[in-house]
Design an enzyme around this catalytic site. Sequence first.
Site, PDB file in Angstrom:
ATOM      1  N   LYS A 272       0.864  -1.188   0.000  1.00  8.28           N
ATOM      2  CA  LYS A 272       0.000   0.000   0.000  1.00  8.28           C
ATOM      3  C   LYS A 272       0.890   1.224   0.000  1.00  8.28           C
ATOM      4  O   LYS A 272       1.711   1.405   0.900  1.00  8.28           O
ATOM      5  CB  LYS A 272      -0.902   0.008   1.245  1.00  8.28           C
ATOM      6  CG  LYS A 272      -1.624   1.343   1.487  1.00  8.28           C
ATOM      7  CD  LYS A 272      -2.494   1.347   2.751  1.00  8.28           C
ATOM      8  CE  LYS A 272      -3.057   2.735   3.049  1.00  8.28           C
ATOM      9  NZ  LYS A 272      -3.874   2.787   4.291  1.00  8.28           N
ATOM     10  N   ASP A 277      -2.512  10.329   3.480  1.00  6.50           N
ATOM     11  CA  ASP A 277      -3.893   9.919   3.720  1.00  6.50           C
ATOM     12  C   ASP A 277      -4.592  10.931   4.613  1.00  6.50           C
ATOM     13  O   ASP A 277      -4.481  10.898   5.832  1.00  6.50           O
ATOM     14  CB  ASP A 277      -3.911   8.525   4.373  1.00  6.50           C
ATOM     15  CG  ASP A 277      -5.333   8.037   4.647  1.00  6.50           C
ATOM     16  OD1 ASP A 277      -6.290   8.645   4.112  1.00  6.50           O
ATOM     17  OD2 ASP A 277      -5.473   7.042   5.387  1.00  6.50           O
ATOM     18  N   LYS A 284      -9.871  13.010   8.266  1.00 11.62           N
ATOM     19  CA  LYS A 284      -9.341  12.658   9.584  1.00 11.62           C
ATOM     20  C   LYS A 284      -9.269  13.907  10.464  1.00 11.62           C
ATOM     21  O   LYS A 284      -9.141  15.013   9.951  1.00 11.62           O
ATOM     22  CB  LYS A 284      -7.910  12.099   9.431  1.00 11.62           C
ATOM     23  CG  LYS A 284      -7.818  10.722   8.836  1.00 11.62           C
ATOM     24  CD  LYS A 284      -6.352  10.280   8.737  1.00 11.62           C
ATOM     25  CE  LYS A 284      -6.233   8.900   8.127  1.00 11.62           C
ATOM     26  NZ  LYS A 284      -6.856   7.834   8.912  1.00 11.62           N
ATOM     27  N   ASP A 295       1.880   6.649   5.260  1.00  7.88           N
ATOM     28  CA  ASP A 295       0.869   5.668   4.872  1.00  7.88           C
ATOM     29  C   ASP A 295       1.267   4.894   3.605  1.00  7.88           C
ATOM     30  O   ASP A 295       0.496   4.106   3.081  1.00  7.88           O
ATOM     31  CB  ASP A 295      -0.484   6.371   4.687  1.00  7.88           C
ATOM     32  CG  ASP A 295      -1.666   5.447   4.944  1.00  7.88           C
ATOM     33  OD1 ASP A 295      -1.486   4.422   5.630  1.00  7.88           O
ATOM     34  OD2 ASP A 295      -2.775   5.753   4.457  1.00  7.88           O
ATOM     35  N   ASP A 354     -12.003   7.048   4.017  1.00  8.23           N
ATOM     36  CA  ASP A 354     -10.766   6.845   4.775  1.00  8.23           C
ATOM     37  C   ASP A 354     -10.354   5.375   4.813  1.00  8.23           C
ATOM     38  O   ASP A 354      -9.245   5.054   5.232  1.00  8.23           O
ATOM     39  CB  ASP A 354     -10.940   7.390   6.197  1.00  8.23           C
ATOM     40  CG  ASP A 354      -9.618   7.616   6.900  1.00  8.23           C
ATOM     41  OD1 ASP A 354      -8.564   7.551   6.221  1.00  8.23           O
ATOM     42  OD2 ASP A 354      -9.627   7.846   8.118  1.00  8.23           O
ATOM     43  N   GLU A 356      -9.260   3.571   2.484  1.00  9.02           N
ATOM     44  CA  GLU A 356      -8.808   3.647   1.093  1.00  9.02           C
ATOM     45  C   GLU A 356      -7.735   2.622   0.745  1.00  9.02           C
ATOM     46  O   GLU A 356      -7.579   2.243  -0.407  1.00  9.02           O
ATOM     47  CB  GLU A 356      -8.290   5.064   0.796  1.00  9.02           C
ATOM     48  CG  GLU A 356      -6.829   5.338   1.160  1.00  9.02           C
ATOM     49  CD  GLU A 356      -6.529   5.255   2.659  1.00  9.02           C
ATOM     50  OE1 GLU A 356      -7.482   5.309   3.458  1.00  9.02           O
ATOM     51  OE2 GLU A 356      -5.350   5.104   3.021  1.00  9.02           O
ATOM     52  N   ARG A 358      -7.432  -0.543   1.305  1.00 14.83           N
ATOM     53  CA  ARG A 358      -7.961  -1.802   0.760  1.00 14.83           C
ATOM     54  C   ARG A 358      -8.396  -1.639  -0.693  1.00 14.83           C
ATOM     55  O   ARG A 358      -8.367  -2.595  -1.469  1.00 14.83           O
ATOM     56  CB  ARG A 358      -9.106  -2.301   1.652  1.00 14.83           C
ATOM     57  CG  ARG A 358     -10.270  -1.360   1.755  1.00 14.83           C
ATOM     58  CD  ARG A 358     -11.128  -1.596   2.997  1.00 14.83           C
ATOM     59  NE  ARG A 358     -10.453  -1.188   4.236  1.00 14.83           N
ATOM     60  CZ  ARG A 358     -10.964  -1.331   5.454  1.00 14.83           C
ATOM     61  NH1 ARG A 358     -12.155  -1.876   5.607  1.00 14.83           N
ATOM     62  NH2 ARG A 358     -10.313  -0.933   6.512  1.00 14.83           N
TER      63      ARG A 358
HETATM   64  N1  BES Z   1      -3.896   4.760   6.990  1.00 18.32           N
HETATM   65  C1  BES Z   1      -4.982   4.509   7.856  1.00 18.32           C
HETATM   66  C2  BES Z   1      -4.639   3.548   8.988  1.00 18.32           C
HETATM   67  C3  BES Z   1      -3.607   3.997  10.001  1.00 18.32           C
HETATM   68  C4  BES Z   1      -4.004   4.552  11.200  1.00 18.32           C
HETATM   69  C5  BES Z   1      -2.282   3.815   9.767  1.00 18.32           C
HETATM   70  C6  BES Z   1      -3.061   4.918  12.134  1.00 18.32           C
HETATM   71  C7  BES Z   1      -1.333   4.187  10.701  1.00 18.32           C
HETATM   72  C8  BES Z   1      -1.720   4.732  11.885  1.00 18.32           C
HETATM   73  C9  BES Z   1      -6.137   3.887   7.060  1.00 18.32           C
HETATM   74  O1  BES Z   1      -6.260   4.297   5.748  1.00 18.32           O
HETATM   75  C10 BES Z   1      -7.397   4.292   7.746  1.00 18.32           C
HETATM   76  O2  BES Z   1      -7.694   5.445   7.758  1.00 18.32           O
HETATM   77  N2  BES Z   1      -8.099   3.319   8.289  1.00 18.32           N
HETATM   78  C11 BES Z   1      -9.316   3.570   8.971  1.00 18.32           C
HETATM   79  C12 BES Z   1     -10.284   2.502   8.559  1.00 18.32           C
HETATM   80  C13 BES Z   1     -11.710   2.773   8.947  1.00 18.32           C
HETATM   81  C14 BES Z   1     -12.250   3.979   8.228  1.00 18.32           C
HETATM   82  C15 BES Z   1     -12.528   1.551   8.620  1.00 18.32           C
HETATM   83  C16 BES Z   1      -9.042   3.520  10.461  1.00 18.32           C
HETATM   84  O3  BES Z   1      -8.168   2.762  10.898  1.00 18.32           O
HETATM   85  O4  BES Z   1      -9.667   4.273  11.191  1.00 18.32           O
HETATM   86 ZN    ZN Z   2      -4.541   4.908   4.844  1.00 19.25          ZN
HETATM   87 MN    MN Z   3      -7.363   6.065   5.536  1.00 20.98          MN
END
Ligand code: BES
Ligand code: ZN
Ligand code: MN
Length: 516
Positions: A272, A277, A284, A295, A354, A356, A358
Site C-alpha cells: 500500500k 492519507d 481525519k 501511509d 478513509d 482507502e 484496501r
Molecule cells: N492509513 C490509515 C490507517 C492507520 C491509522 C495507519 C493509524 C497508521 C496509523 C487507514 O487508511 C485508515 O484510515 N483506516 C481507517 C479505517 C476505517 C475507516 C474503517 C481507520 O483505521 O480508522
Molecule cells: Zn490509509
Molecule cells: Mn485512511
Amino acid sequence: MADMLEIDFAALSAAPVGTLVVLAGDDMALGSAARGIDERSKGALKKAAAAAGFSGKAKSAVEILAPVGIDTQRIVLLGTGKAPNELDRLMLGGAAYAQISARKGEAASILCDPADAGQAGADVFAADLAYGALLRSYTFKKYRTKKPPEDGAEGEPARDGLTRLVIQCAKPDAAAKLFQSRKALAEGVFLARDLVNEPANVLGPVEFADRMRELTAAGLEVEVLDEDQLSELKMGALLGVGQGSERPSRVVVLQWNGAKSKRAKPLCFVGKGVCFDTGGISIKPAGGMEDMKGDMGGAACVAGLMLGLAKRKAAVNAVGLLGLAENMPSGKAQRPGDIITSMSGQTIEVLNTDAEGRLVLADVIWYAQERFKPRFIVDLATLTGAILVALGKEYAGLFCNDDRLAAELSAAGEETGEKVWRMPLGKAYDKMIDSKNADMKNIGGRFGGSITGAQFIQRFIFLKDEKNKMLPWAHLDVAGTAMDSNRTDISQSWASGWGVRLLDRLVADNFEKGEK
Ligand code: BES
Ligand code: ZN
Ligand code: MN
C-alpha cells in the site's frame, strides 16, 4: 540516504582506531584478545569492571579512560550476556554503535572476540555485530540545515562525525564476505526508512515512482504504469482513491529474476503506497494527521525488500508491486456512498473514503495474479488503526489463508525480531462487508476493523491451483510497526523499515534452497 557508515574488518591484533569497544561475557569472561588488552593495561578492564559492579550483562557498559599500555583514549567494555543468538548479536552491534556515537571521534573499533559466542562462529558473530551497528547508524537529517544538538532531537543520536567503524575479529576476510549480504539488506532497510520519513510534499506518487526507476542500477526491472494505463486496466478502485488529488496515481512493478529458471513462478509482494492519507471526504481529525505521510510504509517495505534481494543477488524470482495514490478531499474526490467498479469487475460501495488502502490493494492484487500467476502473494499495508488497538506496536497483524505460509512468516518473525501475530479470518467476518447496493462495502462496522479490512482484501484473491486450492496469500497490517514504531537497538528512526528483514528471511529460509 546520507552517506553510509563505512565498516571494515581487521585482525584481532590490529591497532585500534578511536574509541575501542571490548566485549565481555557473563561473569566478566574475556576472550583471549581482550585478556591481552587487560594484561597490557595492567588489569584496567578487570579493575574497572569490579569498581563498577559490571558483570558482562548483555548491553551493560563501563568506560575506561586513558588506559595505560594501550594506544587509545578510551575503552568501552560492553557486556554480551550468555550465548547471544542471532538477534542478540544484532542488538549488541546496535548497542556498541550507541556507545561509540555517544562519544566523539571519526573512527572507532570493536574488538569482536567474544568469550561466549553461543552457536556462532567468529566470522558470523562479527558480521552480525557489524550489521546491527550499521542498522543503528541510520539517521534522517537531510532537512536540518543547522548543526544538530549534541544528542540529536527526538532520540535520534547525531552521528557526530563517526564515519568509519573497524571490527577486529579472528577471521576478518570471512566476516567481510558474510557482511556483504547483510549490507545489501541494510541498504534495503535504509531505502524503506528514507521513503517513509520523506514528507508528502516531496514524495507524492509520481516522485515515489521516479525514485523507483533509479533501482534499475541495482539490477531490478522497473515499470511505471501511469493513469492512462491504469484506466485501460480498469483499476477503478485504485483510481477512485487518487481522484481527489491534484497528483496522479501510479502503479510500479519491480522485478528481480534471480532463480535458475527465469520462468519459475515468482513470489509477489504488494505494498500500500498512499503517499498521504487525509481520509478524503471522510476527513481525519487534525491531531496527528502528519503521521499519514507514512501511509506508504507497505510500499516502502516492498521497495526496500526488492532492492535488498537484488543487491544480495537472491536466488529467487520475485515481483514487487506498489499501489501509489494520494487520498485528498476536493471537488473531484470520491464521496461516501459512491459505487466504484474494481479491476476484478466486483463493485464496491465506498461508505468511508478513509478506508482507502484496501481499495488500492484490491486492484494491484488482482493485477498481480492475472499477470504473474505467482506462488504466493504477501501484501503489506498500514491498513487500520484497529491493529494498533489489538496488538500495540510489538507485532504486526498477520492474516493468512494458508497455514504453511503463516508458519513460515511467524518463524521468520521470531528470527528477525520483526514479529507477526496471526489474526482470524472467516465467513462470519466476511459477511460484515456485504452491501445492499453493491457487491461489497469498504467498511465493516465498529468491531473487528482490522479483520474486516483483511476480509475485503481476500475477496480479490482468485487464483486456484490444479487441486482447486486458493493461492497462498498473507496480509500484514503494519500500521503499528512501519512508522513511529518502538525504538530498538537497531532502529532509532521514526520510520523503522519494518518488514524488509522479515520478508528477506522468509525468502532465504524457504524459497532459495536448491536454487544455488
Ligand atoms: N492509513 C490509515 C490507517 C492507520 C491509522 C495507519 C493509524 C497508521 C496509523 C487507514 O487508511 C485508515 O484510515 N483506516 C481507517 C479505517 C476505517 C475507516 C474503517 C481507520 O483505521 O480508522
Ligand atoms: Zn490509509
Ligand atoms: Mn485512511
